[in-house]
Write an enzyme that holds these catalytic residues in place. Structure first.
Site, PDB file in Angstrom:
ATOM      1  N   ASN A 152      15.026  23.004  39.511  1.00 29.72           N
ATOM      2  CA  ASN A 152      15.363  24.400  39.841  1.00 29.72           C
ATOM      3  C   ASN A 152      14.147  25.274  40.130  1.00 29.72           C
ATOM      4  OD1 ASN A 152      14.695  24.352  37.111  1.00 29.72           O
ATOM      5  ND2 ASN A 152      16.007  26.074  36.617  1.00 29.72           N
ATOM      6  N   GLU A 250      11.446  22.654  26.910  1.00 29.72           N
ATOM      7  CA  GLU A 250      12.020  23.903  27.407  1.00 29.72           C
ATOM      8  C   GLU A 250      13.430  23.571  27.862  1.00 29.72           C
ATOM      9  OE1 GLU A 250      11.239  26.855  27.227  1.00 29.72           O
ATOM     10  OE2 GLU A 250       9.183  26.553  26.558  1.00 29.72           O
ATOM     11  N   CYS A 284      17.099  28.734  33.980  1.00 30.20           N
ATOM     12  CA  CYS A 284      17.374  28.687  32.543  1.00 30.20           C
ATOM     13  C   CYS A 284      17.395  30.095  31.975  1.00 30.20           C
ATOM     14  CB  CYS A 284      16.387  27.786  31.823  1.00 30.20           C
ATOM     15  SG  CYS A 284      14.695  28.145  32.229  1.00 30.20           S
ATOM     16  N   GLU A 461       4.955  27.573  26.521  1.00 30.43           N
ATOM     17  CA  GLU A 461       4.116  27.256  27.674  1.00 30.43           C
ATOM     18  C   GLU A 461       3.532  28.536  28.259  1.00 30.43           C
ATOM     19  OE1 GLU A 461       5.568  23.782  30.057  1.00 30.43           O
ATOM     20  OE2 GLU A 461       7.495  24.601  29.454  1.00 30.43           O
TER      21      GLU A 461
END
Ligand code: ADP
Length: 481
Positions: A152, A250, A284, A461
């Protein structure tokens, strides 16, 4: 890149064939393959890991600023090629060209940011309690890092995993998603052309279910950084931890946006629509649950429905397109099943609710659902499509409780003009990223990004947070007296 291009893995400085060729489909024109890719098997993964391990000590010994110079060149190459990369990204992933271009440019900025991080301190100097002792800490690379990335954000997420890993002296084995091998190849070429030495960054194209175990459990792999679905991520975590690897995950989100009665409703409707519908909701951090103060439910709904109905859904390469197709036929099927399931549970479609007629691309119309109950599947599970579910609330406290009533904890936003409520939300929202009067999707490259609760695991991150996962700390006492 030409239509017939065969995409391959890049291991130890050479393009390598895999064992099976699959087409790279254009979600807007599913009958057209953008390219095809040759998928690796576990033995090519083993070559990649072994080669990355062999390249590690020299790369680790390369002065950090010299590693940074290479990364800076890679960033410049990505910027210089941004139009071509973005066009291919749109063709294989489906997001609009302007989103693809923005993503590509942010990938370049991310790489440049980590190039600059190679000039930052990588330890602390302490006063020792013993006379004559020089006492300090240093952060050292881990070794071979496996990066597994989703489709994505097929250039930005790889950039934010690979660039810091290389900057801090690790070598990387990277497996991009099967659906976006062309964008991955562009990024790989930028790193190669920038002068990343053979073996330091290995690209392995392949199916996650077939080569995942080899990537995660190989004895020479020190750490695994994964972005993707909760199901795959949690299974991978168990395997990786069992094999004593450091793991960073993640995962998904079920991100709420709360709209209070004092909010600027136009701003809120814009933010919610952008968060829910751009990239066809395939982020997300997409807005999924919209919790609205009862007294403004009607005027807010009108505004949201008008955006859902007027924002152009269509070919993502056309300039005025706002909402793009989903990535695959399976994704479209899944999203339609959520919408139908919600209706079966008593929800009502206020806008959208089906496919784009007369078009065989993977389009789902931007959809607004009302009369959704918190226990409905559409309000609990990650939909990953252009669907906003509205839930009314009588007070901020009720809205906050609804917002936090989810196992996920990635991002959460609030629309209000009240400063005290904004600060209370920042304190009490159960999310790794909290926003006020902004959409739920935000990922500036110089600040940490990541979820809490079931949305992630391990250090976050991006920004300075990246150093925590990608390095290990050593404490050094030197008695030089
Ligand atoms: P998405 O829903 O975004 O496709 P996935 O979790 O299926 O999320 O995929 C994210 C990444 O994980 C992709 O690169 C995919 O190939 C990879 N992957 C899928 N299954 C596995 C697995 N069993 N082990 C390791 N990686 C996997």
């Amino acid at each position: 890149m030409t239509e017939a291009q065969l995409l391959r893995s890049y291991v130890n400085g050479a393009w390598r064939d895999g064992v099976r060729v699959v087409p790279d489909i254009d979600p807007t024109h599913p009958n057209e393959a953008v390219a095809s890719s040759s998928l690796a098997d576990a033995s090519l993964v083993a070559d990649a890991v072994t080669g990355a391990y062999a390249a590690y000590s020299k790369w680790r010994g390369t002065p950090a600023p010299s590693r940074g110079e290479i990364l800076r060149r890679a960033a410049d190459l990505v910027d210089g090629r941004a139009n071509d990369i973005a066009r291919d990204l749109t063709r294989e992933e489906g997001k609009t060209f302007s989103e693809a271009l923005g993503e590509t440019q942010r990938a370049a900025s991310t790489i440049r940011y980590y190039a600059a991080q190679t000039l930052e301190p990588d330890g602390d100097l302490y006063p020792s309690q013993k006379p004559g002792v020089h006492l300090y800490t240093r952060r050292e690379p881990l070794g071979v890092v496996t990066a597994i990335t989703p489709w994505n954000f097929p250039i930005m997420i790889p950039a934010w995993k690979i660039a810091p890993a290389l900057a801090f002296g690790n070598t990387v084995v990277w497996k991009p998603a099967e659906l976006t091998p062309l964008t991955a190849t562009h990024l790989m070429k930028a790193f190669i052309d920038a002068g990343v030495p053979a073996g330091v960054l290995q690209l392995v194209l392949g199916s996650g279910s077939q080569i995942g175990d080899a990537l995660v459990t190989h004895p020479r792999v020190a750490a695994v950084s994964f972005t993707g679905s909760n199901t795959v991520g949690r299974a991978l975590q168990a395997k990786a931890v069992g094999a004593r690897k450091a793991v960073q995950l993640e995962l998904g989100g079920k991100n709420p946006a709360i709209v209070l009665a004092d909010a600027d409703l136009d701003m809120a409707a814009d933010g919610v629509a952008r968060g829910a519908f751009l990239s066809a909701g395939q982020k997300c951090t997409a807005t999924s649950r919209v919790i609205v103060a009862r007294e403004v439910l009607k005027p807010f709904l009108d505004r949201l429905v008008s955006r859902a109905e007027t924002w152009k859904l269509g070919d993502p390469l056309e300039k005025d397109t706002v909402v793009s197709p989903l990535v695959s036929a399976e994704a479209r099927q899944r999203v339609l099943a959520f919408i139908e399931g919600a209706q079966g549970e008593g929800a009502r479609v206020a806008a959208g609710g089906g496919v784009l007629r007369g078009n065989d691309g993977f389009f789902v119309r931007p959809t607004v659902l009302v009369d959704v109950r918190p226990e409905h599947a559409v309000a609990r599970e990650e939909v990953f499509g252009p669907v906003a579910s509205l839930l009314p609330a009588a007070s901020f406290d009720e809205a906050l409780a609804l917002a936090n009533d989810t196992p996920f904890g990635l991002s959460a936003s609030l629309y209000t003009r009240d400063l005290a409520t904004a600060h209370r939300f920042a304190d009490q929202a159960q999310a790794g990223i909290v926003l006020v009067n902004l959409e739920t999707s935000a990922a500036e490259y110089h600040v940490p990004f990541g979820g809490i609760k079931d949305s992630g695991a391990g250090p976050h991150e991006r920004g300075k947070a990246a150093r925590e996962f990608l390095t290990q700390e050593k404490t050094v006492y030197i008695n030089a007296s």
